[in-house]
Scaffold this active site. Sequence first.
Site, PDB file in Angstrom:
ATOM      1  N   LYS A 142       0.854  -1.205   0.000  1.00  0.00           N
ATOM      2  CA  LYS A 142       0.000   0.000   0.000  1.00  0.00           C
ATOM      3  C   LYS A 142       0.886   1.251   0.000  1.00  0.00           C
ATOM      4  CE  LYS A 142      -1.665   1.651   3.988  1.00  0.00           C
ATOM      5  NZ  LYS A 142      -1.357   3.080   4.176  1.00  0.00           N
ATOM      6  N   ASN A 143       1.964   1.226   0.824  1.00  0.00           N
ATOM      7  CA  ASN A 143       2.775   2.438   1.004  1.00  0.00           C
ATOM      8  C   ASN A 143       3.819   2.645  -0.084  1.00  0.00           C
ATOM      9  OD1 ASN A 143       1.181   2.853   3.167  1.00  0.00           O
ATOM     10  ND2 ASN A 143       2.676   2.183   4.698  1.00  0.00           N
ATOM     11  N   ARG A 183      -3.757  10.660   2.978  1.00  0.00           N
ATOM     12  CA  ARG A 183      -2.753  11.729   3.081  1.00  0.00           C
ATOM     13  C   ARG A 183      -1.985  11.883   1.774  1.00  0.00           C
ATOM     14  NH1 ARG A 183      -0.763  13.617   7.561  1.00  0.00           N
ATOM     15  NH2 ARG A 183       1.419  13.393   6.992  1.00  0.00           N
ATOM     16  N   CYS A 222      -5.125   7.991   9.183  1.00  0.00           N
ATOM     17  CA  CYS A 222      -5.474   7.419  10.489  1.00  0.00           C
ATOM     18  C   CYS A 222      -5.173   8.432  11.591  1.00  0.00           C
ATOM     19  CB  CYS A 222      -4.640   6.163  10.742  1.00  0.00           C
ATOM     20  SG  CYS A 222      -5.027   4.841   9.587  1.00  0.00           S
ATOM     21  N   ASP A 261       4.295   0.307  12.182  1.00  0.00           N
ATOM     22  CA  ASP A 261       3.077  -0.368  11.707  1.00  0.00           C
ATOM     23  C   ASP A 261       3.036  -1.829  12.121  1.00  0.00           C
ATOM     24  OD1 ASP A 261       3.711   1.348   8.661  1.00  0.00           O
ATOM     25  OD2 ASP A 261       2.510   1.981  10.367  1.00  0.00           O
ATOM     26  N   VAL A 271       7.571   6.738  16.923  1.00  0.00           N
ATOM     27  CA  VAL A 271       7.319   7.425  15.648  1.00  0.00           C
ATOM     28  C   VAL A 271       6.085   8.310  15.726  1.00  0.00           C
ATOM     29  CG1 VAL A 271       6.853   7.097  13.185  1.00  0.00           C
ATOM     30  CG2 VAL A 271       8.428   5.546  14.374  1.00  0.00           C
TER      31      VAL A 271
HETATM   32  C1  EPZ Z   1       4.139   6.672   6.222  1.00  0.00           C
HETATM   33  O1  EPZ Z   1       3.385   7.706   6.817  1.00  0.00           O
HETATM   34  C2  EPZ Z   1       3.188   5.492   6.150  1.00  0.00           C
HETATM   35  N1  EPZ Z   1       2.011   5.863   5.354  1.00  0.00           N
HETATM   36  C3  EPZ Z   1       2.755   5.081   7.549  1.00  0.00           C
HETATM   37  O2  EPZ Z   1       1.946   3.920   7.433  1.00  0.00           O
HETATM   38  C4  EPZ Z   1       3.998   4.717   8.351  1.00  0.00           C
HETATM   39  O3  EPZ Z   1       3.602   4.392   9.669  1.00  0.00           O
HETATM   40  C5  EPZ Z   1       4.949   5.914   8.369  1.00  0.00           C
HETATM   41  O4  EPZ Z   1       5.267   6.299   7.018  1.00  0.00           O
HETATM   42  C6  EPZ Z   1       6.236   5.605   9.099  1.00  0.00           C
HETATM   43  O5  EPZ Z   1       6.871   4.508   8.493  1.00  0.00           O
HETATM   44  C7  EPZ Z   1       2.122   5.904   4.020  1.00  0.00           C
HETATM   45  O6  EPZ Z   1       3.174   5.671   3.451  1.00  0.00           O
HETATM   46  C8  EPZ Z   1       0.876   6.268   3.269  1.00  0.00           C
HETATM   47  P1  EPZ Z   1       6.213  10.019   8.385  1.00  0.00           P
HETATM   48  P2  EPZ Z   1       3.979   9.223   6.808  1.00  0.00           P
HETATM   49  O7  EPZ Z   1       6.176  11.268   7.559  1.00  0.00           O
HETATM   50  O8  EPZ Z   1       4.766   9.431   5.582  1.00  0.00           O
HETATM   51  C9  EPZ Z   1       6.119  13.360  11.747  1.00  0.00           C
HETATM   52  C10 EPZ Z   1      -0.027   2.660   7.583  1.00  0.00           C
HETATM   53  O9  EPZ Z   1      -0.708   2.171   8.488  1.00  0.00           O
HETATM   54  N2  EPZ Z   1       6.031  14.344  10.648  1.00  0.00           N
HETATM   55  O10 EPZ Z   1       7.407   9.126   8.313  1.00  0.00           O
HETATM   56  O11 EPZ Z   1       2.858  10.147   7.094  1.00  0.00           O
HETATM   57  C11 EPZ Z   1       4.827  12.546  11.861  1.00  0.00           C
HETATM   58  O12 EPZ Z   1       3.867  13.266  12.622  1.00  0.00           O
HETATM   59  C12 EPZ Z   1       0.556   4.052   7.754  1.00  0.00           C
HETATM   60  O13 EPZ Z   1       0.240   2.094   6.488  1.00  0.00           O
HETATM   61  C13 EPZ Z   1       6.109  15.703  10.964  1.00  0.00           C
HETATM   62  O14 EPZ Z   1       6.255  16.077  12.135  1.00  0.00           O
HETATM   63  O15 EPZ Z   1       4.940   9.132   8.073  1.00  0.00           O
HETATM   64  C14 EPZ Z   1       5.292  11.310  12.571  1.00  0.00           C
HETATM   65  O16 EPZ Z   1       5.377  11.563  13.967  1.00  0.00           O
HETATM   66  C15 EPZ Z   1       0.306   4.602   9.139  1.00  0.00           C
HETATM   67  N3  EPZ Z   1       6.018  16.629   9.952  1.00  0.00           N
HETATM   68  C16 EPZ Z   1       6.709  11.102  12.021  1.00  0.00           C
HETATM   69  O17 EPZ Z   1       7.118  12.365  11.466  1.00  0.00           O
HETATM   70  C17 EPZ Z   1       5.867  16.238   8.637  1.00  0.00           C
HETATM   71  O18 EPZ Z   1       5.790  17.111   7.756  1.00  0.00           O
HETATM   72  C18 EPZ Z   1       6.767  10.023  10.931  1.00  0.00           C
HETATM   73  O19 EPZ Z   1       5.911  10.424   9.898  1.00  0.00           O
HETATM   74  C19 EPZ Z   1       5.788  14.852   8.342  1.00  0.00           C
HETATM   75  C20 EPZ Z   1       5.883  13.930   9.352  1.00  0.00           C
END
Ligand code: EPZ
Length: 456
Positions: free
Chosen positions: A40-41, A114, A138, A328, A350
């Site tokens: 999916k990701n 997102r 989510c 995840d 995370v």
């Molecule tokens: C991706 O989300 C995945 N989703 C998530 O999977 C996964 O848990 C996550 O990466 C971490 O591996 C998709 O790929 C669609 P991040 P993403 O940006 O990109 C903070 C699932 O169930 N952050 O790595 O949104 C954020 O709040 C989903 O398949 C900021 O602060 O994750 C978090 O605490 C859930 N500012 C941390 O970084 C930003 O601009 C990690 O987020 C962006 C992120």
Amino acid sequence: MNSLVKEASRAGESVGLTVDRLAIDGGIPLKGRIEVRGAKNLVTKAMVASLLGETPSLLRSVPDISDVRVVRGLLEVHGVTVTEGAEPGDLILDPTNVRSAHMADIDAHAGSSRIPILFCGPLLHQLGEAFIPDLGGCRIGDRPIDFHLDALRRFGAVVDKLPSGIRITAPHGLRGAHIELPYPSVGATEQVLLTATRAKGITELRNAAIEPEIMDLIAILQKMGAIISVEPNRVILIEGVDKLDGYTHRAIFDRNEAASWASAALATGGDVFVGGAKQEHMMTFLNIFRKVGGKFDIYDDGIRFYHPGTPLKPVVVETDVHPGFMTDWQQPLIVALTQAEGASIVHETVYENRFGFTDALIEMGADITVHKTGLVGTARRVPRRDLEQAAVVVGPTPLHGADIVVPDLRGGFSHLIAALTAEGRSTVSNVGIISRGYENFLAKLEALGARFTVEG
Ligand code: EPZ
């Protein structure tokens, strides 16, 4: 087999997309074989990447999940033609008539995804502007996009906040930039990759995410004509090029789905062969799976995950960016940890609110204590917002059936596993969320011998 599931499976439909509530009779070990397809990701981002090409792309092994349907809708409102290819799971994406879309249309298709934020770079290159609605996803934290917007500004984009989202323009085009992420964010890394490939000049991205799905996206972009090198210490260099062509690519398998079914096998005392799973992208999960007491056998076409019949053991796990233990993976694993003999600790570093799903497990008899600010004295891996949380899981505790409502994608799958593990009947509502990331999960449950009826 449920008539609805049988009928839909015959039609090749993903039943989970429309089902809301299941009645599950637990206590039966899951046994059998299921197949996982594209991640999916990755597939959702690969679909967006097709916008950068001057010619059509072919993406293979695409699962029929609602997140893919959302991105397909978003691409179509932007004039991209999306059609099924010759093989099941093939998508042909033709961006030659890409056009601007109205915010209302984007909003109508964005759903709870997102992904719209990743349309910015490609649309700025193709059209000079992009509209992004306020994002869903989510509820596992506040999910900000500040890293994304800061990166776009460094490329020369102008970000205007609108009442219902943001408008982004690039009045002087997009130029290569030096960007250092405060945290190895998966989405922000993808934002930079999708924007830098056609920006003028060189982009240096520091503290990048290097998950396997990111590396697969880089492989796709390289096929399109991009020049990207992954340096040591999470540095990625991108040399902008003027033109990119479409790609043909078979998506990497879904590690999260594979880990979810593996945890289900452990929690229910079962034996599940996950076709399509590959060891190289699951090494950290496999180590923890073995430490908890599970067994696995690696084959060319998948991995067999099984409970050997001996007691499960407690573990201490910290979620982390790749190659650490993925955030995840902790929700499904925690259900198995409720059956381990002793106290386990799961540090979530995370997201700031990713243990909400444990409420339902506690209602079913689990002994779980969530420490909202982590455990005293443990070093914080990432000096960011007061983020870390910890869950202490004491087992073994027999789980009994309950009426539960699915809160989010991964937590929701954990609720399914808990209901399958519990003695007696549970009803699980709002299961439609699970179809966001788990293709044909009802047919797979049937194939593994789960006993359930669809209630609406
Ligand atoms: C991706 O989300 C995945 N989703 C998530 O999977 C996964 O848990 C996550 O990466 C971490 O591996 C998709 O790929 C669609 P991040 P993403 O940006 O990109 C903070 C699932 O169930 N952050 O790595 O949104 C954020 O709040 C989903 O398949 C900021 O602060 O994750 C978090 O605490 C859930 N500012 C941390 O970084 C930003 O601009 C990690 O987020 C962006 C992120």
